[in-house]
Design a protein around this motif. Structure first.
Motif, PDB file in Angstrom:
ATOM      1  N   SER A 122       0.853  -1.192   0.000  1.00 37.57           N
ATOM      2  CA  SER A 122       0.000   0.000   0.000  1.00 37.57           C
ATOM      3  C   SER A 122       0.882   1.234   0.000  1.00 37.57           C
ATOM      4  N   SER A 123       0.632   2.122  -0.942  1.00 41.27           N
ATOM      5  CA  SER A 123       1.431   3.343  -1.040  1.00 41.27           C
ATOM      6  C   SER A 123       1.076   4.361   0.030  1.00 41.27           C
ATOM      7  N   SER A 124      -0.027   4.132   0.735  1.00 45.22           N
ATOM      8  CA  SER A 124      -0.455   5.097   1.759  1.00 45.22           C
ATOM      9  C   SER A 124      -0.327   4.532   3.166  1.00 45.22           C
ATOM     10  N   ALA A 125       0.349   3.396   3.305  1.00 39.01           N
ATOM     11  CA  ALA A 125       0.460   2.744   4.607  1.00 39.01           C
ATOM     12  C   ALA A 125       1.864   2.935   5.178  1.00 39.01           C
ATOM     13  N   SER A 126       2.212   2.119   6.149  1.00 37.56           N
ATOM     14  CA  SER A 126       3.515   2.215   6.800  1.00 37.56           C
ATOM     15  C   SER A 126       4.624   1.992   5.778  1.00 37.56           C
ATOM     16  N   PRO A 127       5.819   2.565   6.009  1.00 43.75           N
ATOM     17  CA  PRO A 127       6.902   2.491   5.015  1.00 43.75           C
ATOM     18  C   PRO A 127       7.265   1.084   4.592  1.00 43.75           C
ATOM     19  N   ASP A 128       7.208   0.113   5.508  1.00 45.06           N
ATOM     20  CA  ASP A 128       7.621  -1.237   5.127  1.00 45.06           C
ATOM     21  C   ASP A 128       6.608  -1.931   4.230  1.00 45.06           C
ATOM     22  N   ARG A 129       5.424  -1.333   4.052  1.00 49.03           N
ATOM     23  CA  ARG A 129       4.449  -1.874   3.092  1.00 49.03           C
ATOM     24  C   ARG A 129       4.557  -1.168   1.742  1.00 49.03           C
ATOM     25  N   ARG A 130       5.434  -0.200   1.658  1.00 45.24           N
ATOM     26  CA  ARG A 130       5.562   0.565   0.418  1.00 45.24           C
ATOM     27  C   ARG A 130       6.790   0.151  -0.385  1.00 45.24           C
ATOM     28  N   ARG A 131       7.649  -0.665   0.191  1.00 47.62           N
ATOM     29  CA  ARG A 131       8.895  -1.019  -0.486  1.00 47.62           C
ATOM     30  C   ARG A 131       9.141  -2.515  -0.398  1.00 47.62           C
ATOM     31  N   LYS A 132      10.177  -2.949  -1.108  1.00 45.15           N
ATOM     32  CA  LYS A 132      10.446  -4.383  -1.244  1.00 45.15           C
ATOM     33  C   LYS A 132      11.235  -4.962  -0.072  1.00 45.15           C
ATOM     34  N   THR A 133      11.824  -4.124   0.780  1.00 43.66           N
ATOM     35  CA  THR A 133      12.796  -4.581   1.778  1.00 43.66           C
ATOM     36  C   THR A 133      12.284  -5.710   2.652  1.00 43.66           C
ATOM     37  N   ALA A 134      11.046  -5.593   3.108  1.00 41.93           N
ATOM     38  CA  ALA A 134      10.520  -6.583   4.048  1.00 41.93           C
ATOM     39  C   ALA A 134       9.775  -7.717   3.355  1.00 41.93           C
ATOM     40  N   PHE A 135       9.780  -7.752   2.049  1.00 41.21           N
ATOM     41  CA  PHE A 135       8.925  -8.700   1.323  1.00 41.21           C
ATOM     42  C   PHE A 135       9.282 -10.159   1.624  1.00 41.21           C
ATOM     43  N   VAL A 136      10.504 -10.555   1.319  1.00 42.45           N
ATOM     44  CA  VAL A 136      10.890 -11.955   1.531  1.00 42.45           C
ATOM     45  C   VAL A 136      10.894 -12.322   3.019  1.00 42.45           C
ATOM     46  N   PRO A 137      11.470 -11.490   3.920  1.00 37.02           N
ATOM     47  CA  PRO A 137      11.399 -11.842   5.343  1.00 37.02           C
ATOM     48  C   PRO A 137       9.972 -12.055   5.845  1.00 37.02           C
ATOM     49  N   THR A 138       9.019 -11.256   5.365  1.00 34.77           N
ATOM     50  CA  THR A 138       7.626 -11.399   5.811  1.00 34.77           C
ATOM     51  C   THR A 138       7.053 -12.735   5.356  1.00 34.77           C
ATOM     52  N   LEU A 139       7.320 -13.126   4.124  1.00 34.90           N
ATOM     53  CA  LEU A 139       6.848 -14.432   3.646  1.00 34.90           C
ATOM     54  C   LEU A 139       7.528 -15.561   4.410  1.00 34.90           C
ATOM     55  N   ALA A 140       8.840 -15.428   4.645  1.00 34.03           N
ATOM     56  CA  ALA A 140       9.581 -16.473   5.361  1.00 34.03           C
ATOM     57  C   ALA A 140       9.051 -16.639   6.780  1.00 34.03           C
ATOM     58  N   TYR A 141       8.749 -15.533   7.429  1.00 35.78           N
ATOM     59  CA  TYR A 141       8.217 -15.589   8.803  1.00 35.78           C
ATOM     60  C   TYR A 141       6.883 -16.330   8.837  1.00 35.78           C
ATOM     61  N   GLN A 142       5.988 -15.987   7.900  1.00 33.00           N
ATOM     62  CA  GLN A 142       4.673 -16.641   7.878  1.00 33.00           C
ATOM     63  C   GLN A 142       4.812 -18.130   7.575  1.00 33.00           C
ATOM     64  N   LEU A 143       5.692 -18.458   6.644  1.00 35.51           N
ATOM     65  CA  LEU A 143       5.889 -19.865   6.293  1.00 35.51           C
ATOM     66  C   LEU A 143       6.409 -20.656   7.484  1.00 35.51           C
ATOM     67  N   ALA A 144       7.344 -20.078   8.236  1.00 34.74           N
ATOM     68  CA  ALA A 144       7.902 -20.758   9.409  1.00 34.74           C
ATOM     69  C   ALA A 144       6.867 -20.878  10.531  1.00 34.74           C
ATOM     70  N   GLN A 145       5.940 -19.921  10.598  1.00 31.84           N
ATOM     71  CA  GLN A 145       4.877 -20.017  11.600  1.00 31.84           C
ATOM     72  C   GLN A 145       3.927 -21.168  11.245  1.00 31.84           C
ATOM     73  N   HIS A 146       3.676 -21.352   9.987  1.00 33.90           N
ATOM     74  CA  HIS A 146       2.792 -22.434   9.558  1.00 33.90           C
ATOM     75  C   HIS A 146       3.485 -23.793   9.647  1.00 33.90           C
ATOM     76  N   LEU A 147       4.774 -23.809   9.346  1.00 32.33           N
ATOM     77  CA  LEU A 147       5.549 -25.054   9.345  1.00 32.33           C
ATOM     78  C   LEU A 147       6.712 -24.893  10.324  1.00 32.33           C
ATOM     79  N   PRO A 148       6.499 -25.157  11.623  1.00 31.30           N
ATOM     80  CA  PRO A 148       7.515 -24.911  12.660  1.00 31.30           C
ATOM     81  C   PRO A 148       8.853 -25.596  12.399  1.00 31.30           C
TER      82      PRO A 148
END
Length: 582
Positions: A122-148
């Motif tokens: 979202s271009s109008s949300a928090s900075p980490d939702r506007r750029r690519k920096t947190a993209f892969v870590p966010t997916l990795a975190y969710q995947l690890a939460q689903h598959l401990p």
């Protein structure tokens, strides 16, 4: 204060050992070295508190769309040849409800036990939702939460490479997701999907030491399309890896980078057929359901008549929505949140609102439009094009195409407006969410703006602000293209039949009054003989001309100019034939 040794005496402590009552339980992803949690964009999760007010599909609406996407996630494509394809693109113009669909889809997957990982840009949300920096870590975190079982390999990857989060997305995807998946066998029966929404709103990361012009030495801003493409390529890389067993759905507006990526003929076997939010999914029926449900809630809240609003009023709102949920949603939001009157009064204001009105119920829509235009390479030029595509000069009063007989084909408008081949794509390439741009090989289809309120927005300086363009600016572009074509530019090589079509279009334009604008034009002598302007002024544009913003057929001016040999255009026989026919 009472202690355990309050009554003890005659002893000394030589050694003191602390024995823990039980083992400490530590999360390997949140230790002092890995610390993955601090790297994610928590607001990008579909159920984050930051998105608590984001729209979701109203019950019974968008059922067909959600059903088609969900069926693909669970069962794959119906075509056996496409059965194993893992990436699907959901696209549509601004305001067609893509984010609401993706949000509702995420909820459905979660309820049905389908593993779902999300990133809502979202271009109008928090900075980490506007750029690519947190993209892969966010997916990795969710995947690890689903598959401990993935937590330890992910933590180890971070510990082995403390600079991992400074690497490009390809390195991060390999280290945080693909390698851990290879190390830990994931049962094939696990259903899962990655939902990426609003990727077109991902802004560009800017780096201090990169993109420096070799000619000027100045820093060149990184284009957001570069980062968007990197994300698409990383997702494609994951989809091609056998260890990555999850499907991927990307929702975005149909901007250039996405069209080129998903329509690449050499990669068609990698993608499922795109889902385009168009009339096939009957948006009008869904909008009616949405409006009826929301007006029902308003009636109950304010104890209003069951007959309000009338079917005629709903029909007007449906027509003005032009198939886009954003208009209907904005109207409802305005009625629910405004304190300027009762719901019936506010609805009347919506129905009567004009661009010059002091009340603007479309502030959210205006901000959205402004954002889209500002993503174009030249927003002001794009606005000029849109006015001339409409055949109008703001705020109305002259129809350029009145003698043409119908909306001209887009390719004719392109020939007229573009200074070089490819100019149309440069100017309008990032505005496909606002205007239907026909394929380059379609020589008959006209441009079609998606939303009727677009020109209300563009025609009001108070609403469009920095991208506002007045009639004088549009007239200047219009006449400059006429002079440019007539004097030295001409047309690129075209088939004779295409040149004939263009000449008929060209000489039947209803041009604005020249004398109203000559003082503002700065044409060089080599571009046009000054007498041409006086000729145009003399042909029906004198004192007898009505005060309103009128015009004269360009064929009248063309006959005079060609007769005086001031202009030269193509082959004379073509000119004569078309002028005689006009």
């Amino acid at each position: 204060m009472t202690t355990y040794f309050s009554d003890a005496h005659d002893f000394s402590v030589k050694e003191f050992n602390v024995i823990h009552a039980g083992p400490q339980i530590a999360d390997p992803l949140n230790g002092p070295v890995p610390d993955l949690v601090s790297r994610i964009a928590a607001g990008a999760l579909h159920d984050s508190d930051e998105r608590c007010d984001e729209p979701k599909c109203h019950p019974e609406t968008r059922v067909a769309v959600q059903g088609e996407i969900y069926s693909w996630i669970v069962h794959g494509d119906s075509d056996p040849a496409q059965k194993m394809v893992k990436i699907k693109w959901v696209t549509g113009p601004a305001g067609t409800g893509k984010s609401a669909i993706m949000g509702s889809l995420a909820d459905t997957c979660k309820q049905d036990g389908v593993l779902v990982m999300t990133f809502f840009f979202s271009s109008s949300a928090s900075p980490d939702r506007r750029r690519k920096t947190a993209f892969v870590p966010t997916l990795a975190y969710q995947l690890a939460q689903h598959l401990p079982e993935l937590k330890d390999p992910v933590a180890q990857a971070i510990q082995n490479n403390p600079l991992l989060f400074k690497k490009n997305l390809h390195v991060q995807m390999e280290a945080l997701i693909l390698t851990p998946l290879r190390q830990v066998a994931v049962e094939s029966k696990v259903l899962g999907v990655v939902l990426i929404d609003g990727l077109d709103e991902c802004e560009a990361e800017q780096y201090l030491d990169s993109h420096v012009s070799s000619r000027t030495g100045n820093s060149i801003e990184r284009e957001k399309a570069e980062d968007q493409l990197e994300i698409l390529q990383v997702l494609q890389e994951a989809a091609l890896d056998p260890a990555f067993r999850f499907r991927i759905v990307v929702a975005s507006r149909p901007e250039r980078v996405f069209r080129e990526f998903f329509n690449d003929e050499s990669q068609t076997s990698l993608f499922a057929p795109p889902l385009i939010l168009d009339e096939k999914y009957n948006p009008n029926a869904d909008i009616v359901l949405f409006l009826q449900a929301k007006f029902g809630e308003i009636r109950r809240r304010y104890n209003l008549s069951p007959s309000w609003p009338s079917p005629e009023t709903l029909g007007i709102l449906l027509d003005q929505a032009s198939g886009q949920f954003i208009y209907a949603a904005t109207v409802i939001r305005y009625i629910l949140t405004s304190r300027r009157g009762s719901p019936p009064t506010l609805l009347d204001q919506v129905l009567k609102v004009k661009p010059s009105s002091g009340i603007n119920p479309f502030s959210h829509l205006d901000a959205f439009y402004t954002h889209i235009f500002q993503s174009a390479p030249d927003p002001v030029l794009a606005v000029k094009w849109l006015w001339l595509i409409k055949g109008d000069l703001p705020p109305g009063g002259l129809n350029l195409f009145v003698r043409v007989g119908s909306d001209p084909a887009a390719f004719l408008v392109n020939l007229f407006l573009q200074t070089d081949d490819g100019s149309a794509e440069y100017v309008l390439g990032d505005l496909h969410s606002l205007i239907d741009v026909p394929p380059s090989d379609d020589l008959d289809a006209p441009y079609r703006p998606y939303h009727k309120s677009l020109y209300d927005f563009l025609g009001s300086e108070a609403r469009s602000g920095p991208i506002y363009v007045g009639r004088r600016q549009c007239a200047e572009l219009l006449w400059s293209r006429v002079f440019d074509i007539c004097t030295h530019k001409g047309l690129p090589a075209r088939r004779p039949i295409d040149q004939q079509k263009f000449l008929r279009f060209f000489f039947n334009l209803q041009m604005p009054i020249v004398s109203r604008f000559t003082s503002q034009f700065n044409f060089t002598p080599s571009s046009v003989d000054c007498s041409a302007l006086s000729i145009g002024s003399a042909l029906g544009t004198g004192a007898a001309q009505p005060a309103n913003f009128g015009g004269i057929p360009f064929c009248v001016i063309a006959r005079e100019l060609i007769g005086r040999k001031k202009f030269f255009l193509f082959q004379p026989k073509h000119i004569v034939a078309d002028l005689d026919a006009s």
